[in-house]
Design a protein around this motif. Structure first.
Motif, PDB file in Angstrom:
ATOM      1  N   THR A  50       0.842  -1.189   0.000  1.00 48.04           N
ATOM      2  CA  THR A  50       0.000   0.000   0.000  1.00 48.04           C
ATOM      3  C   THR A  50       0.879   1.242   0.000  1.00 48.04           C
ATOM      4  OG1 THR A  50      -0.103   0.032   2.425  1.00 48.04           O
ATOM      5  CG2 THR A  50      -1.860  -1.147   1.271  1.00 48.04           C
ATOM      6  N   GLY A  51       0.237   2.385  -0.220  1.00 47.91           N
ATOM      7  CA  GLY A  51       0.937   3.655  -0.125  1.00 47.91           C
ATOM      8  C   GLY A  51       1.395   4.193  -1.465  1.00 47.91           C
ATOM      9  N   TYR A  52       1.787   5.448  -1.440  1.00 44.91           N
ATOM     10  CA  TYR A  52       2.217   6.145  -2.657  1.00 44.91           C
ATOM     11  C   TYR A  52       3.322   7.118  -2.289  1.00 44.91           C
ATOM     12  CZ  TYR A  52       2.022   9.286  -6.709  1.00 44.91           C
ATOM     13  OH  TYR A  52       2.339  10.048  -7.815  1.00 44.91           O
ATOM     14  N   THR A  81      11.991   8.871  -7.069  1.00 48.64           N
ATOM     15  CA  THR A  81      11.486   8.333  -8.323  1.00 48.64           C
ATOM     16  C   THR A  81      11.391   6.813  -8.289  1.00 48.64           C
ATOM     17  OG1 THR A  81      12.493  10.188  -9.514  1.00 48.64           O
ATOM     18  CG2 THR A  81      11.799   8.290 -10.828  1.00 48.64           C
ATOM     19  N   GLY A  82      12.384   6.166  -7.714  1.00 47.36           N
ATOM     20  CA  GLY A  82      12.379   4.711  -7.651  1.00 47.36           C
ATOM     21  C   GLY A  82      11.233   4.168  -6.817  1.00 47.36           C
ATOM     22  N   ARG A  83      11.007   4.763  -5.649  1.00 48.75           N
ATOM     23  CA  ARG A  83       9.909   4.322  -4.792  1.00 48.75           C
ATOM     24  C   ARG A  83       8.562   4.665  -5.409  1.00 48.75           C
ATOM     25  NH1 ARG A  83      10.786   6.656   1.020  1.00 48.75           N
ATOM     26  NH2 ARG A  83       8.828   5.488   1.327  1.00 48.75           N
ATOM     27  N   ALA A  89       7.873   4.641  -8.679  1.00 56.44           N
ATOM     28  CA  ALA A  89       7.630   3.598  -9.672  1.00 56.44           C
ATOM     29  C   ALA A  89       7.273   2.275  -8.995  1.00 56.44           C
ATOM     30  CB  ALA A  89       8.856   3.434 -10.570  1.00 56.44           C
ATOM     31  N   SER A  90       7.974   1.960  -7.901  1.00 52.36           N
ATOM     32  CA  SER A  90       7.709   0.707  -7.196  1.00 52.36           C
ATOM     33  C   SER A  90       6.301   0.683  -6.607  1.00 52.36           C
ATOM     34  CB  SER A  90       8.750   0.521  -6.084  1.00 52.36           C
ATOM     35  OG  SER A  90       8.502  -0.649  -5.345  1.00 52.36           O
ATOM     36  N   SER A  91       5.834   1.829  -6.099  1.00 50.87           N
ATOM     37  CA  SER A  91       4.506   1.874  -5.486  1.00 50.87           C
ATOM     38  C   SER A  91       3.385   1.744  -6.507  1.00 50.87           C
ATOM     39  CB  SER A  91       4.339   3.184  -4.711  1.00 50.87           C
ATOM     40  OG  SER A  91       4.328   4.306  -5.591  1.00 50.87           O
ATOM     41  N   LEU A  92       3.697   1.930  -7.800  1.00 51.67           N
ATOM     42  CA  LEU A  92       2.676   1.868  -8.840  1.00 51.67           C
ATOM     43  C   LEU A  92       2.637   0.535  -9.574  1.00 51.67           C
ATOM     44  CD1 LEU A  92       2.963   5.405 -10.490  1.00 51.67           C
ATOM     45  CD2 LEU A  92       1.061   4.537  -9.123  1.00 51.67           C
ATOM     46  N   VAL A  93       3.640  -0.318  -9.386  1.00 48.70           N
ATOM     47  CA  VAL A  93       3.733  -1.551 -10.174  1.00 48.70           C
ATOM     48  C   VAL A  93       2.498  -2.432  -9.975  1.00 48.70           C
ATOM     49  CG1 VAL A  93       4.988  -3.717 -10.461  1.00 48.70           C
ATOM     50  CG2 VAL A  93       6.247  -1.564 -10.297  1.00 48.70           C
ATOM     51  N   LEU A  94       2.194  -2.792  -8.746  1.00 45.57           N
ATOM     52  CA  LEU A  94       1.067  -3.694  -8.486  1.00 45.57           C
ATOM     53  C   LEU A  94      -0.279  -3.050  -8.837  1.00 45.57           C
ATOM     54  CD1 LEU A  94       2.139  -5.449  -5.152  1.00 45.57           C
ATOM     55  CD2 LEU A  94       2.527  -6.159  -7.527  1.00 45.57           C
ATOM     56  N   PRO A  95      -0.532  -1.782  -8.475  1.00 39.60           N
ATOM     57  CA  PRO A  95      -1.801  -1.170  -8.883  1.00 39.60           C
ATOM     58  C   PRO A  95      -1.977  -1.100 -10.398  1.00 39.60           C
ATOM     59  CG  PRO A  95      -0.778   0.124  -7.148  1.00 39.60           C
ATOM     60  CD  PRO A  95       0.226  -0.907  -7.575  1.00 39.60           C
TER      61      PRO A  95
END
Length: 313
Positions: free
Chosen positions: A164-166, A173-175, A177-183
């Motif tokens: 969860t989270g954004y 930038t890396g985090r 992109a990582s926070s958007l992969v699963l959504p």
């Protein structure tokens, strides 16, 4: 061609009035006392009356709508019922979150879907059967179920991505992109399968057409035939399907944002609906409508460029 395009644009702009209007009246006629919802059931009658007067809720429904529309035309979407903040200040920061999710899903189901469709059309029955199987799963499994499965697999069992989270791209930038992969995967998966099937069907029709046989007879390479001619001819219907899937992804983003706790327009729309915060709901509906109008215009432009028959009409 230009005349037809202008009429399509004007038709899309009608949505900017129709959708917020329908949203306004559907929410306004709901049997809910907004003042009591915000102030609490124990608020005095004087406090409720003052609240209604300050926000114009004591005015007739039509007067309230005309007042909202007049201010909206000038860029003022009003203030929230729950915290009295300007609507733009509430939903403005959330727009970038929703756009990151929706545009990311658009890129995924476009690129991956077209690639799978081409491979399915040119790779024989085995590849085609695999794409059919994946398509069946993609169309049958809802995005919220897939989201839960992705969290269980890639955030809990194998902690590769956050559950969860954004994180804003300006922070890391890396985090981000990582926070958007699963959504993005959860939102795009059904779109990938639909685009793949549409691309495959159109590609197979183009490859089997008389002009393709003529190109082969004249010595055209198979690569040129597939990627220069067949794919271009198949792209018109595929682009149209992309527009339809994109609009569907807007509604899917509400659920996905809620599951992954993303502070976007979808999660705010759900929260505001529960609070009966009509100005915020109106603003979000307007923002989503603007996005739909822009996408429709881009789809028309792309179709016009890709289809010579449309350019000559």
């Amino acid at each position: 061609m230009i005349k037809n395009f202008v009429w399509r644009v004007l038709g899309s702009l009608v949505l900017l009035v129709v959708v917020p209007t329908v949203t306004f009246f559907l929410q306004a006629i709901a049997p809910v006392n907004i003042a009591r919802s915000v102030l609490g059931l124990n608020a005095s009658e004087e406090t409720v009356a003052a609240f209604n007067k300050r926000l114009g809720l004591d005015q007739p429904l039509v007067v309230r709508y005309v007042d909202w529309l007049t201010h909206a035309i000038h860029g003022d979407l009003g203030v929230s019922y729950t915290n009295l903040q300007p609507v733009q200040n509430i939903i403005g920061p959330r727009l970038s979150v929703s756009l990151s999710l929706i545009v990311g899903a658009l890129l995924v189901f476009t690129l991956v879907g077209v690639l799978l469709g081409v491979l399915s059309a040119t790779g024989g029955k085995v590849v085609g059967s695999i794409v059919d199987a994946v398509s069946t799963v993609g169309l049958a499994v809802p995005s919220f179920v897939l989201a839960v499965l992705l969290i269980a697999a890639f955030a809990l069992q194998f902690p590769i991505f956050p559950a969860t989270g954004y994180v804003a791209p300006t922070v890391n930038t890396g985090r981000w992109a990582s926070s958007l992969v699963l959504p993005v995967i959860a939102l795009a998966f059904a779109g990938v399968t639909a685009v793949a099937k549409q691309t495959r069907d159109q590609m197979m029709t183009s490859i089997a057409s008389p002009y393709a046989r003529t190109l082969r007879a004249n010595g055209a390479s198979e690569f040129s035939l597939i990627y220069k001619h067949a794919l271009r001819n198949a792209s018109g219907p595929v682009v149209t399907v992309l527009g339809i899937i994109f609009v569907g992804a807007l509604s899917g983003s509400v659920v996905v944002e809620g599951i992954f706790v993303l502070p976007g327009l979808g999660s705010q729309a759900l929260q505001s609906a529960l609070q009966h915060d009509l100005p915020v709901i109106q603003g979000i509906a307007l923002y989503f409508t603007i996005i739909v109008v822009i996408v429709n215009v881009l789809i028309d432009v792309a179709t016009t460029i890709l289809n010579p028959k449309v350019r000559r009409s």
